[in-house]
Motif scaffolding. Structure first.
Motif, short mmCIF file in Angstrom:
data_model
loop_
_atom_site.label_atom_id
_atom_site.label_comp_id
_atom_site.label_asym_id
_atom_site.label_seq_id
_atom_site.Cartn_x
_atom_site.Cartn_y
_atom_site.Cartn_z
N LEU A 148 10.82 -27.23 -7.93
CA LEU A 148 10.78 -25.80 -8.17
C LEU A 148 12.15 -25.23 -8.55
O LEU A 148 12.25 -24.39 -9.44
N ALA A 149 13.22 -25.70 -7.88
CA ALA A 149 14.52 -25.07 -8.11
C ALA A 149 15.66 -26.03 -7.79
O ALA A 149 15.54 -26.90 -6.93
N ILE A 150 16.76 -25.84 -8.50
CA ILE A 150 18.03 -26.48 -8.18
C ILE A 150 18.89 -25.40 -7.52
O ILE A 150 19.20 -24.38 -8.14
N MET A 151 19.24 -25.62 -6.25
CA MET A 151 19.95 -24.62 -5.46
C MET A 151 21.40 -25.07 -5.28
O MET A 151 21.65 -26.14 -4.72
N ARG A 152 22.35 -24.26 -5.74
CA ARG A 152 23.78 -24.56 -5.58
C ARG A 152 24.43 -23.42 -4.80
O ARG A 152 24.29 -22.26 -5.18
N ASN A 153 25.12 -23.77 -3.72
CA ASN A 153 25.75 -22.77 -2.86
C ASN A 153 27.17 -23.18 -2.53
O ASN A 153 27.47 -24.37 -2.39
N TRP A 154 28.03 -22.18 -2.40
CA TRP A 154 29.40 -22.38 -1.93
C TRP A 154 29.63 -21.44 -0.75
O TRP A 154 29.26 -20.25 -0.81
N VAL A 185 23.87 -7.77 3.28
CA VAL A 185 23.58 -7.28 1.94
C VAL A 185 23.99 -8.34 0.94
O VAL A 185 24.82 -9.21 1.23
N ALA A 186 23.39 -8.29 -0.25
CA ALA A 186 23.73 -9.25 -1.30
C ALA A 186 23.70 -8.56 -2.66
O ALA A 186 22.94 -7.62 -2.88
N HIS A 187 24.53 -9.05 -3.56
CA HIS A 187 24.50 -8.63 -4.95
C HIS A 187 23.94 -9.79 -5.76
O HIS A 187 24.46 -10.91 -5.70
N GLN A 188 22.89 -9.52 -6.52
CA GLN A 188 22.17 -10.60 -7.21
C GLN A 188 22.00 -10.27 -8.68
O GLN A 188 21.74 -9.13 -9.06
N THR A 189 22.16 -11.30 -9.52
CA THR A 189 21.96 -11.17 -10.96
C THR A 189 20.94 -12.22 -11.41
O THR A 189 21.02 -13.38 -11.01
N ILE A 190 20.01 -11.79 -12.26
CA ILE A 190 18.97 -12.70 -12.77
C ILE A 190 19.06 -12.72 -14.29
O ILE A 190 19.10 -11.67 -14.93
N SER A 191 19.10 -13.93 -14.85
CA SER A 191 19.14 -14.08 -16.30
C SER A 191 18.30 -15.31 -16.68
O SER A 191 17.60 -15.86 -15.84
N ALA A 192 18.39 -15.71 -17.92
CA ALA A 192 17.62 -16.87 -18.39
C ALA A 192 18.54 -17.85 -19.09
O ALA A 192 19.49 -17.45 -19.77
N GLY A 208 15.62 -27.73 -22.79
CA GLY A 208 15.52 -26.47 -23.51
C GLY A 208 14.48 -25.51 -22.95
O GLY A 208 14.40 -24.36 -23.38
N ALA A 209 13.69 -25.98 -21.98
CA ALA A 209 12.69 -25.10 -21.38
C ALA A 209 13.38 -23.93 -20.67
O ALA A 209 14.48 -24.09 -20.14
N PRO A 210 12.76 -22.74 -20.64
CA PRO A 210 13.42 -21.60 -20.00
C PRO A 210 13.50 -21.75 -18.50
O PRO A 210 12.52 -22.13 -17.84
N LEU A 211 14.67 -21.45 -17.96
CA LEU A 211 14.89 -21.44 -16.52
C LEU A 211 15.39 -20.06 -16.11
O LEU A 211 16.12 -19.41 -16.87
N LEU A 212 14.99 -19.62 -14.93
CA LEU A 212 15.54 -18.40 -14.36
C LEU A 212 16.84 -18.74 -13.65
O LEU A 212 16.85 -19.58 -12.75
N ALA A 213 17.92 -18.12 -14.08
CA ALA A 213 19.24 -18.36 -13.48
C ALA A 213 19.57 -17.19 -12.56
O ALA A 213 19.62 -16.04 -13.01
N VAL A 214 19.78 -17.48 -11.29
CA VAL A 214 20.01 -16.43 -10.29
C VAL A 214 21.35 -16.69 -9.61
O VAL A 214 21.58 -17.77 -9.07
N THR A 215 22.23 -15.71 -9.66
CA THR A 215 23.48 -15.79 -8.89
C THR A 215 23.44 -14.73 -7.81
O THR A 215 22.94 -13.63 -8.03
N ALA A 235 10.85 -21.30 -14.80
CA ALA A 235 10.19 -20.04 -15.16
C ALA A 235 8.68 -20.20 -15.20
O ALA A 235 7.94 -19.23 -14.99
N SER A 236 8.18 -21.41 -15.42
CA SER A 236 6.75 -21.64 -15.46
C SER A 236 6.11 -21.65 -14.08
O SER A 236 4.88 -21.60 -13.96
N ARG A 237 6.94 -21.73 -13.04
CA ARG A 237 6.41 -21.84 -11.68
C ARG A 237 6.99 -20.79 -10.74
O ARG A 237 6.71 -20.83 -9.54
N TYR A 238 7.75 -19.86 -11.26
CA TYR A 238 8.48 -18.98 -10.35
C TYR A 238 8.66 -17.61 -10.99
O TYR A 238 8.88 -17.49 -12.19
N ALA A 239 8.55 -16.56 -10.17
CA ALA A 239 8.76 -15.19 -10.66
C ALA A 239 9.27 -14.32 -9.54
O ALA A 239 8.96 -14.54 -8.37
N PHE A 240 10.10 -13.34 -9.90
CA PHE A 240 10.52 -12.31 -8.96
C PHE A 240 9.68 -11.07 -9.20
O PHE A 240 9.31 -10.76 -10.32
#
Length: 247
Positions: A148-154, A185-192, A208-215, A235-240
């Protein structure tokens, strides 16, 4: 034609059409409205639910936009599903918690865990100096066995002491809460973004498939930056989703 039981709360601040859409969505994902079934027409639905026709029309349009329903000339409104898609409200929660709350089984493969030097963007997010040691975590998150997702955290190194086995069995926010970190609280940005070959391999998508990129930069109740996340979702399996309320 199908009509499911619906109860709306007219005293709620959530608009009636949103309440109706949410309950119809639950009926679709729960199997009460199976793929291929047809809904009654707007007039009949409005009468059955005691709602206005515009309210019903708005609810149907919302589900059409989400890919759960389709309007076909001569056929009516039909369920097309996408019941396997994870839909997540815009709240300060973790994906692990959200999957568990919706009776999906989260699985985690830890791809990386260890200290690294902060890059410029990580240093800016965590309010530290470039090159300072921070804890880097990278995971592949599955839902019911499906990538479903690749999760990267620091994170600041002092904020969490964990190992790969613990991370694989628990959500990150759950572990932070156990350490006494109170997320505020969090500040979040969603792009593709298009999937790279390596990302596509991990997520079983085509390059090349579309992915939702969330920071996301998350702060605790003292205003301290405690997490910087950069995640990629199929993006085919996930939506906000979220509800906008006029004040």
């Amino acid at each position: 034609m199908n009509t499911v039981q619906v109860t709306v709360d007219r005293s709620s601040r959530t608009p009636l059409h949103v309440q109706l859409a949410q309950q119809l969505e639950a009926a679709i994902t729960g199997g009460d409205l199976p793929v291929g079934s047809r809904l009654s027409n707007e007039v009949d639905l409005a009468e059955a639910y005691g709602l206005s026709r515009p309210t019903v029309r708005q609810a149907i349009a919302r589900l059409v936009d989400q890919g759960l329903l389709v309007r076909k000339r001569g056929v009516g409104t039909q369920v097309v599903g996408n019941a396997g898609q994870v839909r997540r409200s815009l709240e300060l929660t973790s994906l692990y918690d959200d999957l568990a709350a919706t009776n999906r089984t989260p699985q985690t493969e830890v791809l990386w865990l260890g200290p690294v030097g902060a890059t410029a963007d990580v240093a800016t997010a965590l309010q530290c100096e470039q090159g300072d040691h921070v804890l880097r975590i990278e995971r592949l998150r599955r839902a019911d066995g499906e990538p479903l997702a690749i999760m990267r955290n620091w994170l600041p190194t002092e904020i969490l002491d964990t190992d790969a086995a613990t991370l694989a069995a628990n959500g990150l926010y759950e572990l932070l809460r156990a350490e006494g970190v109170r997320l505020k609280v969090a500040h979040q940005t969603i792009s593709a973004l298009p999937a790279t070959p390596e990302q596509a391999r991990l997520l079983t998508e085509q390059p090349g498939a579309p992915l939702l990129a969330v920071t996301r930069i998350t702060y605790d109740d003292h205003g301290r930056a405690v997490e910087y996340g950069s995640h990629l979702f199929r993006a085919s399996r996930y939506a906000f989703e979220h509800t906008l309320i006029h004040r």
